[in-house]
Design a protein around this motif. Structure first.
Motif, PDB file in Angstrom:
ATOM      1  N   ASP A 186       0.834  -1.199   0.000  1.00  0.00           N
ATOM      2  CA  ASP A 186       0.000   0.000   0.000  1.00  0.00           C
ATOM      3  C   ASP A 186       0.871   1.252   0.000  1.00  0.00           C
ATOM      4  OD1 ASP A 186      -2.563   1.350   0.183  1.00  0.00           O
ATOM      5  OD2 ASP A 186      -1.959   1.851   2.243  1.00  0.00           O
ATOM      6  N   ARG A 187       1.905   1.267   0.836  1.00  0.00           N
ATOM      7  CA  ARG A 187       2.801   2.429   0.885  1.00  0.00           C
ATOM      8  C   ARG A 187       3.564   2.598  -0.431  1.00  0.00           C
ATOM      9  NH1 ARG A 187       3.561   0.558   6.201  1.00  0.00           N
ATOM     10  NH2 ARG A 187       5.462  -0.556   5.678  1.00  0.00           N
ATOM     11  N   VAL A 188       3.987   1.493  -1.028  1.00  0.00           N
ATOM     12  CA  VAL A 188       4.796   1.559  -2.254  1.00  0.00           C
ATOM     13  C   VAL A 188       3.942   1.960  -3.455  1.00  0.00           C
ATOM     14  CG1 VAL A 188       6.090   0.135  -3.904  1.00  0.00           C
ATOM     15  CG2 VAL A 188       6.591  -0.016  -1.474  1.00  0.00           C
ATOM     16  N   CYS A 189       2.773   1.390  -3.567  1.00  0.00           N
ATOM     17  CA  CYS A 189       1.956   1.596  -4.763  1.00  0.00           C
ATOM     18  C   CYS A 189       1.049   2.824  -4.695  1.00  0.00           C
ATOM     19  CB  CYS A 189       1.105   0.349  -5.030  1.00  0.00           C
ATOM     20  SG  CYS A 189       2.116  -1.090  -5.409  1.00  0.00           S
ATOM     21  N   GLY A 239       1.791   6.053  -4.259  1.00  0.00           N
ATOM     22  CA  GLY A 239       2.289   7.237  -4.960  1.00  0.00           C
ATOM     23  C   GLY A 239       2.731   6.934  -6.379  1.00  0.00           C
ATOM     24  N   ARG A 240       3.063   7.993  -7.082  1.00  0.00           N
ATOM     25  CA  ARG A 240       3.539   7.850  -8.458  1.00  0.00           C
ATOM     26  C   ARG A 240       5.029   7.523  -8.494  1.00  0.00           C
ATOM     27  NH1 ARG A 240       0.009  10.242 -12.387  1.00  0.00           N
ATOM     28  NH2 ARG A 240      -1.749  11.199 -11.323  1.00  0.00           N
ATOM     29  N   ARG A 241       5.721   7.912  -7.436  1.00  0.00           N
ATOM     30  CA  ARG A 241       7.159   7.637  -7.403  1.00  0.00           C
ATOM     31  C   ARG A 241       7.432   6.554  -6.371  1.00  0.00           C
ATOM     32  NH1 ARG A 241       9.766   9.141  -3.047  1.00  0.00           N
ATOM     33  NH2 ARG A 241       8.887  10.684  -1.645  1.00  0.00           N
ATOM     34  N   LEU A 242       8.522   5.890  -6.566  1.00  0.00           N
ATOM     35  CA  LEU A 242       8.932   4.828  -5.655  1.00  0.00           C
ATOM     36  C   LEU A 242       9.532   5.452  -4.395  1.00  0.00           C
ATOM     37  CD1 LEU A 242       9.286   1.747  -5.372  1.00  0.00           C
ATOM     38  CD2 LEU A 242      11.535   2.008  -6.387  1.00  0.00           C
ATOM     39  N   PRO A 243       8.996   5.142  -3.217  1.00  0.00           N
ATOM     40  CA  PRO A 243       9.555   5.733  -1.999  1.00  0.00           C
ATOM     41  C   PRO A 243      10.923   5.119  -1.677  1.00  0.00           C
ATOM     42  CG  PRO A 243       7.837   4.172  -1.435  1.00  0.00           C
ATOM     43  CD  PRO A 243       7.869   4.266  -2.934  1.00  0.00           C
ATOM     44  N   ALA A 244      11.720   5.887  -0.971  1.00  0.00           N
ATOM     45  CA  ALA A 244      13.011   5.368  -0.517  1.00  0.00           C
ATOM     46  C   ALA A 244      12.748   4.229   0.467  1.00  0.00           C
ATOM     47  CB  ALA A 244      13.812   6.480   0.154  1.00  0.00           C
ATOM     48  N   ALA A 292      14.366  -2.011  -7.308  1.00  0.00           N
ATOM     49  CA  ALA A 292      13.181  -1.758  -8.125  1.00  0.00           C
ATOM     50  C   ALA A 292      13.319  -0.463  -8.908  1.00  0.00           C
ATOM     51  CB  ALA A 292      11.945  -1.702  -7.240  1.00  0.00           C
ATOM     52  N   SER A 293      12.764  -0.478 -10.119  1.00  0.00           N
ATOM     53  CA  SER A 293      12.851   0.705 -10.973  1.00  0.00           C
ATOM     54  C   SER A 293      11.620   1.597 -10.878  1.00  0.00           C
ATOM     55  CB  SER A 293      13.061   0.272 -12.424  1.00  0.00           C
ATOM     56  OG  SER A 293      12.002  -0.574 -12.841  1.00  0.00           O
ATOM     57  N   ASP A 294      10.485   1.010 -10.505  1.00  0.00           N
ATOM     58  CA  ASP A 294       9.245   1.779 -10.373  1.00  0.00           C
ATOM     59  C   ASP A 294       8.327   1.053  -9.388  1.00  0.00           C
ATOM     60  OD1 ASP A 294       7.766  -0.277 -11.751  1.00  0.00           O
ATOM     61  OD2 ASP A 294       8.395   0.591 -13.655  1.00  0.00           O
ATOM     62  N   PRO A 295       7.212   1.659  -9.005  1.00  0.00           N
ATOM     63  CA  PRO A 295       6.328   1.012  -8.028  1.00  0.00           C
ATOM     64  C   PRO A 295       5.820  -0.366  -8.467  1.00  0.00           C
ATOM     65  CG  PRO A 295       5.781   3.333  -8.178  1.00  0.00           C
ATOM     66  CD  PRO A 295       6.777   3.048  -9.259  1.00  0.00           C
ATOM     67  N   ASP A 296       5.534  -0.558  -9.755  1.00  0.00           N
ATOM     68  CA  ASP A 296       5.067  -1.867 -10.221  1.00  0.00           C
ATOM     69  C   ASP A 296       6.157  -2.929 -10.083  1.00  0.00           C
ATOM     70  OD1 ASP A 296       2.556  -0.908 -10.839  1.00  0.00           O
ATOM     71  OD2 ASP A 296       3.070  -0.483 -12.942  1.00  0.00           O
ATOM     72  N   ARG A 352       6.289  -8.973  -3.591  1.00  0.00           N
ATOM     73  CA  ARG A 352       5.421 -10.160  -3.530  1.00  0.00           C
ATOM     74  C   ARG A 352       6.239 -11.444  -3.573  1.00  0.00           C
ATOM     75  NH1 ARG A 352       2.036  -6.973  -7.164  1.00  0.00           N
ATOM     76  NH2 ARG A 352       0.271  -6.223  -5.952  1.00  0.00           N
ATOM     77  N   ALA A 353       7.275 -11.455  -4.392  1.00  0.00           N
ATOM     78  CA  ALA A 353       8.134 -12.645  -4.490  1.00  0.00           C
ATOM     79  C   ALA A 353       8.869 -12.894  -3.170  1.00  0.00           C
ATOM     80  CB  ALA A 353       9.131 -12.485  -5.637  1.00  0.00           C
TER      81      ALA A 353
END
Length: 165
Positions: free
Chosen positions: A64-67, A69-74, A123-127, A134-135
């Motif tokens: 939830d925290r990662v996805c 926003g539009r940017r990937l959080p630190a 990771a390069s982006d939130p997705d 998940r892995a």
């Protein structure tokens, strides 16, 4: 298609009752003995479920925290607090006793934090982060919890003591 009636041969009758597969009524006892002592198996299964649930809850909160926003959080912004994670795992494993609960939490908490941090960093982006996270959590739930539970010594059962005498 006609429905069989009471006189049809396809309908079992009360006077032709099938013989009992367990004539002495001891099947349940035999199965329980083969599976192990219910007093030791029950709490271990319960703890395994509780640990997996705790990891799932943490994963969902992190995703939830990662996805969100539009940017990937630190990683420092997204990661759960390490002492809090450890405390949740100790609480989930509490039915094993305090020493065993700490052993299980130690085997899971710190290595999981390192893997989650590495997944977020790579990771390069939130997705991409969501896929990696998940892995990681799937591995922890499917393999690491089982391995941590195997590391906990089995409590001695009263039945085992009786058989040895």
């Amino acid at each position: 298609m006609p429905v069989p009636g009471p006189g049809d041969p396809a309908e079992p009758s009360a006077d032709r009752a099938e013989p009992s597969a367990d004539p002495d009524g001891r099947l349940f006892d035999r199965l329980r003995d083969q599976a192990g002592d219910g007093r030791t198996d029950g709490p271990r299964r319960q703890v395994t479920r509780r640990l997996k649930k705790a990891l799932t809850d943490e994963e969902n909160a992190l995703l939830d925290r990662v996805c969100r926003g539009r940017r990937l959080p630190a990683p420092i912004e997204a990661l759960p607090d390490a002492p809090a994670r450890r405390e949740v795992l100790v609480e989930a494993a509490a039915p094993l006793g305090p020493t065993a609960a700490v052993l299980v939490a130690d085997r899971l908490a710190d290595p999981l934090g390192a893997r989650v941090e590495a997944a977020l960093t790579a990771a390069s982006d939130p997705d991409d982060a969501a896929r990696k996270l998940r892995a990681v959590y799937r591995e922890w739930r499917d393999e690491r919890v089982t391995a941590a539970m195997r590391a906990v010594p089995e409590p001695s059962s009263p039945r085992a003591e009786t058989r040895r005498r």
